[in-house]
Design a protein around this motif. Structure first.
Motif, PDB file in Angstrom:
ATOM      1  N   ALA A  40       1.331  -1.408   0.267  1.00 12.16           N
ATOM      2  CA  ALA A  40       0.458  -0.075   0.075  1.00 12.16           C
ATOM      3  C   ALA A  40       0.679   0.946   0.121  1.00 12.16           C
ATOM      4  O   ALA A  40       0.750   1.856  -0.522  1.00 12.16           O
ATOM      5  N   VAL A  41       1.744   1.545   0.748  1.00 12.23           N
ATOM      6  CA  VAL A  41       2.695   2.196   0.479  1.00 12.23           C
ATOM      7  C   VAL A  41       3.389   2.322  -0.552  1.00 12.23           C
ATOM      8  O   VAL A  41       3.141   3.823  -0.944  1.00 12.23           O
ATOM      9  N   ALA A  42       3.819   1.484  -1.086  1.00 10.55           N
ATOM     10  CA  ALA A  42       4.343   1.956  -2.182  1.00 10.55           C
ATOM     11  C   ALA A  42       3.635   2.439  -3.625  1.00 10.55           C
ATOM     12  O   ALA A  42       3.705   3.602  -4.622  1.00 10.55           O
ATOM     13  N   GLU A  43       2.207   2.017  -3.350  1.00  4.93           N
ATOM     14  CA  GLU A  43       1.070   2.164  -4.217  1.00  4.93           C
ATOM     15  C   GLU A  43       1.173   3.787  -4.205  1.00  4.93           C
ATOM     16  O   GLU A  43       0.895   4.692  -5.009  1.00  4.93           O
ATOM     17  N   LEU A  44       0.973   4.099  -3.010  1.00  6.28           N
ATOM     18  CA  LEU A  44       0.402   5.276  -2.684  1.00  6.28           C
ATOM     19  C   LEU A  44       1.650   6.396  -2.844  1.00  6.28           C
ATOM     20  O   LEU A  44       1.254   7.564  -3.234  1.00  6.28           O
ATOM     21  N   SER A  45       2.688   6.061  -2.591  1.00  6.18           N
ATOM     22  CA  SER A  45       4.073   6.624  -3.366  1.00  6.18           C
ATOM     23  C   SER A  45       4.362   6.754  -4.612  1.00  6.18           C
ATOM     24  O   SER A  45       3.715   8.291  -5.235  1.00  6.18           O
ATOM     25  N   ASP A  46       3.351   6.278  -5.213  1.00  5.98           N
ATOM     26  CA  ASP A  46       3.464   6.231  -6.541  1.00  5.98           C
ATOM     27  C   ASP A  46       1.695   6.529  -6.764  1.00  5.98           C
ATOM     28  O   ASP A  46       2.923   8.040  -8.054  1.00  5.98           O
ATOM     29  N   ILE A  47       1.476   7.552  -6.624  1.00  7.64           N
ATOM     30  CA  ILE A  47       0.201   8.146  -6.912  1.00  7.64           C
ATOM     31  C   ILE A  47       0.327   9.507  -6.169  1.00  7.64           C
ATOM     32  O   ILE A  47       0.433  10.125  -7.459  1.00  7.64           O
ATOM     33  N   LEU A  48       1.673   9.055  -5.616  1.00  4.91           N
ATOM     34  CA  LEU A  48       1.656  11.508  -4.949  1.00  4.91           C
ATOM     35  C   LEU A  48       2.760  11.541  -5.510  1.00  4.91           C
ATOM     36  O   LEU A  48       3.306  12.936  -6.284  1.00  4.91           O
ATOM     37  N   GLY A  49       3.837  10.687  -6.242  1.00  5.91           N
ATOM     38  CA  GLY A  49       5.409  10.804  -7.201  1.00  5.91           C
ATOM     39  C   GLY A  49       4.522  11.412  -8.703  1.00  5.91           C
ATOM     40  O   GLY A  49       5.327  12.076  -9.130  1.00  5.91           O
ATOM     41  N   SER A  50       3.313  10.720  -9.459  1.00  9.14           N
ATOM     42  CA  SER A  50       2.884  11.164  -9.701  1.00  9.14           C
ATOM     43  C   SER A  50       2.766  12.251 -10.272  1.00  9.14           C
ATOM     44  O   SER A  50       2.332  13.195 -11.298  1.00  9.14           O
ATOM     45  N   ALA A  51       2.035  12.966  -9.208  1.00  8.84           N
ATOM     46  CA  ALA A  51       1.677  14.045  -8.862  1.00  8.84           C
ATOM     47  C   ALA A  51       2.790  15.222  -8.418  1.00  8.84           C
ATOM     48  O   ALA A  51       2.671  16.404  -7.965  1.00  8.84           O
ATOM     49  N   GLY A  52       3.752  14.674  -8.637  1.00  8.87           N
ATOM     50  CA  GLY A  52       5.201  15.690  -8.408  1.00  8.87           C
ATOM     51  C   GLY A  52       5.402  16.074  -6.669  1.00  8.87           C
ATOM     52  O   GLY A  52       6.380  16.766  -6.302  1.00  8.87           O
ATOM     53  N   ILE A  53       5.074  14.921  -6.230  1.00  4.72           N
ATOM     54  CA  ILE A  53       5.037  14.805  -4.283  1.00  4.72           C
ATOM     55  C   ILE A  53       6.334  13.962  -4.260  1.00  4.72           C
ATOM     56  O   ILE A  53       5.569  12.597  -4.218  1.00  4.72           O
ATOM     57  N   GLU A  54       7.265  13.774  -3.620  1.00  3.31           N
ATOM     58  CA  GLU A  54       8.648  12.034  -3.729  1.00  3.31           C
ATOM     59  C   GLU A  54       8.459  12.359  -1.986  1.00  3.31           C
ATOM     60  O   GLU A  54       7.818  13.229  -1.247  1.00  3.31           O
ATOM     61  N   CYS A  55       7.614  10.994  -1.898  1.00  9.42           N
ATOM     62  CA  CYS A  55       7.682  10.485  -0.258  1.00  9.42           C
ATOM     63  C   CYS A  55       8.847   9.538  -0.437  1.00  9.42           C
ATOM     64  O   CYS A  55       9.843   9.933  -0.971  1.00  9.42           O
ATOM     65  N   PHE A  56       9.023   9.363   1.605  1.00  5.61           N
ATOM     66  CA  PHE A  56      10.107   9.158   1.470  1.00  5.61           C
ATOM     67  C   PHE A  56       9.452   7.782   3.061  1.00  5.61           C
ATOM     68  O   PHE A  56       8.154   8.570   3.708  1.00  5.61           O
ATOM     69  N   LEU A  57      10.070   6.659   3.585  1.00  9.88           N
ATOM     70  CA  LEU A  57       9.919   5.912   4.453  1.00  9.88           C
ATOM     71  C   LEU A  57       9.926   6.687   5.673  1.00  9.88           C
ATOM     72  O   LEU A  57      11.370   7.237   5.992  1.00  9.88           O
ATOM     73  N   ALA A  58       9.288   6.958   6.920  1.00 10.75           N
ATOM     74  CA  ALA A  58       9.733   7.803   7.825  1.00 10.75           C
ATOM     75  C   ALA A  58       8.750   7.130   9.255  1.00 10.75           C
ATOM     76  O   ALA A  58       8.605   5.717   9.435  1.00 10.75           O
ATOM     77  N   ALA A  59       9.987   7.465  10.337  1.00 11.14           N
ATOM     78  CA  ALA A  59       9.111   7.393  11.267  1.00 11.14           C
ATOM     79  C   ALA A  59       9.880   5.086  11.757  1.00 11.14           C
ATOM     80  O   ALA A  59      10.532   4.935  11.447  1.00 11.14           O
ATOM     81  N   GLY A  60       8.748   5.332  12.349  1.00  9.45           N
ATOM     82  CA  GLY A  60       8.679   3.568  12.719  1.00  9.45           C
ATOM     83  C   GLY A  60       8.489   3.159  11.157  1.00  9.45           C
ATOM     84  O   GLY A  60       9.130   1.541  11.103  1.00  9.45           O
ATOM     85  N   THR A  61       8.043   3.153  10.428  1.00 11.15           N
ATOM     86  CA  THR A  61       8.301   2.380   9.753  1.00 11.15           C
ATOM     87  C   THR A  61       9.926   2.682   8.687  1.00 11.15           C
ATOM     88  O   THR A  61      10.084   0.970   8.156  1.00 11.15           O
ATOM     89  N   LEU A  62      10.386   3.770   8.624  1.00 10.20           N
ATOM     90  CA  LEU A  62      11.499   3.373   7.907  1.00 10.20           C
ATOM     91  C   LEU A  62      12.480   2.970   9.221  1.00 10.20           C
ATOM     92  O   LEU A  62      13.539   1.821   8.815  1.00 10.20           O
ATOM     93  N   LEU A  63      12.445   2.524  10.583  1.00  7.05           N
ATOM     94  CA  LEU A  63      12.931   1.947  11.756  1.00  7.05           C
ATOM     95  C   LEU A  63      12.897   0.377  11.246  1.00  7.05           C
ATOM     96  O   LEU A  63      13.932   0.059  11.315  1.00  7.05           O
ATOM     97  N   GLY A  64      11.374  -0.208  10.741  1.00  3.10           N
ATOM     98  CA  GLY A  64      11.737  -1.424  10.841  1.00  3.10           C
ATOM     99  C   GLY A  64      11.958  -1.724   9.445  1.00  3.10           C
ATOM    100  O   GLY A  64      12.718  -3.281   9.433  1.00  3.10           O
TER     101      GLY A  64
END
Length: 479
Positions: A278-302
């Motif tokens: 889900a995170v990968a798909e959402l990142s692609d949706i936001l990325g297609s609108a020019g918004i770069e996403c990155f892993l953060a907080a507990g998701t990045l930790l894991g």
């Protein structure tokens, strides 16, 4: 924050989510009266076959599961055969078809109902839900608009417009109408606990915090002590009255009947693999609108430490840099839904996407740091980090964006011992990166999460959370 409670199997668009907000308290003909479980309840009829089929179908719909909804379809089909012109039977059949994952049939049934009952708002409302499940955004919005044109006091139809409106002004107007309708209904006819709960949520979404507290005080005797203090705490926190919110939440926690709670922790429904998809798909949706996403907080930790999300996590976290219109992307995308209390320019957006809870944190440059937080209210939860850029890294067979100095970021977030798992640690309470945060705001999070842990039988985690609070409770919890 509000989360969708369920979805109709086989459909991932907003329509199934809307059933939680809109397919309740149906009304509109002299043959029906409200029923918050969904089916339209009718008066008894001498025809035994019709009466038994209706009762059977209603009972199945009230069970709330797709399997029962499929059986309900058969029951209401029998009812319509017994009385082909009965509007309630046909509307119930359309409801059952929708909840059984057949939105196309539901929409067709609504059309047949509207031929003979064109001013029935419930049929327009259900048609809107079905059309949206089919991807017809414009048709769904038109149906919801028709429903409120016929019945301006339909809070559910206003809420549906707020769910999917493309225009921000129309969305906010719908949020405000929903709150006003709920408030008027409570004043005019009294409020059951469930109606009062929805009313307070609507008022909070409309940012009418004083009206919410006044409504709670006026109807306090209608609620049990725990529910009253929970709703009051939530309202006060959103208002920015953190100390008062902490004290109200304390009363809610102390009022719990601990003897009725589970003795052992319930298994988590968080699915790490599904979360990352889900995170990968959402990142692609936001990325297609020019918004770069990155892993953060507990998701990045894991992901950085273990190569997958933390097994004990409850949601996924992604970050974005200030600049793009996150709210606009969410509002306009057919598979995403903007929470009613969200506004453009917010620092934080909570989503449920593909049945995964995802938090989006917007990062702002402030002086020589990056900051992100829950709201712009002074004293609310926010974190401050050393500046970072983004880099790409492969984890679990996919390329992700993460802070370029991930280990520094994690140390700032979780302390120097971030490599050692700690299931009781809560970033919103104990992170070294917390900056300018009210102690009572941190304490409120400790109490809130401790209460949730107790409800799922995890007393060990609840005690760990309470120990992290910088504000001590005035009364001791029972052992």
């Amino acid at each position: 924050r509000q989360r969708p409670l369920h979805a109709v199997p086989g459909h991932s668009r907003k329509g199934p989510v809307l059933i939680r907000r809109a397919l309740t308290s149906l009304h509109g003909t002299s043959e029906t009266f409200p029923n918050e479980h969904g089916p339209v309840v009718t008066e008894a009829d001498p025809a035994d076959d019709w009466r038994e089929a209706m009762r059977s179908g209603q009972a199945l719909l009230q069970a709330g599961q797709a399997e029962e909804a499929e059986e309900a379809v058969a029951s209401f089909e029998r009812a319509t055969l017994a009385r082909p012109d009965d509007v309630a039977a046909r509307l119930n059949l359309a409801i059952a078809a929708y909840r059984a994952g057949e939105p196309e049939r539901a929409a067709e049934l609504c059309d047949t109902i509207l031929i003979t009952a064109p001013e029935l708002p419930d049929a327009h409302q259900l048609k809107g839900l079905a059309l949206h499940a089919l991807g017809d955004h414009a048709g769904a919005l038109a149906a919801f608009r028709k429903a409120v044109a016929i019945s301006p006091n339909s809070a559910k139809s206003w809420a549906s417009i707020a769910d999917i409106a493309d225009d921000e002004d129309e969305r906010i107007e719908a949020v405000e109408h929903a709150a006003s309708v709920m408030l008027a209904a409570c004043h005019e006819s009294g409020a059951t606990p469930s109606v009062l709960h929805r009313c307070i949520s609507a008022l909070i979404s409309a940012q009418r915090f004083d009206d919410a507290t006044s409504m709670l005080d006026s109807h306090r005797t209608r609620l049990d002590a725990v529910t009253y203090h929970d709703l009051l705490a939530r309202t006060l926190y959103r208002k920015g009255a953190f100390e008062a919110a902490f004290r109200a939440k304390e009363f809610a926690l102390l009022g719990m009947d601990l003897r009725s709670l589970p003795n052992t922790p319930k298994p988590s429904d968080f699915a790490p693999d599904a979360a990352m998809s889900a995170v990968a798909e959402l990142s692609d949706i936001l990325g297609s609108a020019g918004i770069e996403c990155f892993l953060a907080a507990g998701t990045l930790l894991g992901m950085y430490r273990e190569g997958r999300p933390l097994a004990h996590d409850r949601d996924a976290d992604i970050g974005v840099m200030r600049g793009g219109d996150v709210a606009g992307v969410i509002r306009s995308h057919p598979s995403l839904m903007l929470a009613h209390d969200a506004r453009p320019g917010d620092r934080y957006f909570a989503l449920s996407f593909r049945n995964v809870a995802i938090d989006i944190f917007v990062h702002d440059a402030r002086n020589d740091h990056l900051v992100c937080g829950v709201s712009s209210t002074p004293g609310d939860i926010q974190w401050r980090f050393s500046p970072f850029r983004l880099k790409r890294i492969e984890i679990a067979g996919r390329i992700w964006r993460i802070p370029d100095n991930a280990e520094r970021y994690l140390a700032e977030s979780y302390g120097p011992g971030w490599r050692t798992p700690d299931k009781g640690f809560a970033s919103a309470i104990s992170s070294p990166a917390l900056f300018g945060v009210s102690d009572h705001a941190r304490g409120y999070y400790a109490l809130t999460r401790a209460k949730k842990s107790l409800l799922i039988g995890d007393a060990v985690k609840a005690r760990a959370l309470l120990r992290q609070s910088p504000v001590r409770m005035r009364f001791a919890m029972p052992p």
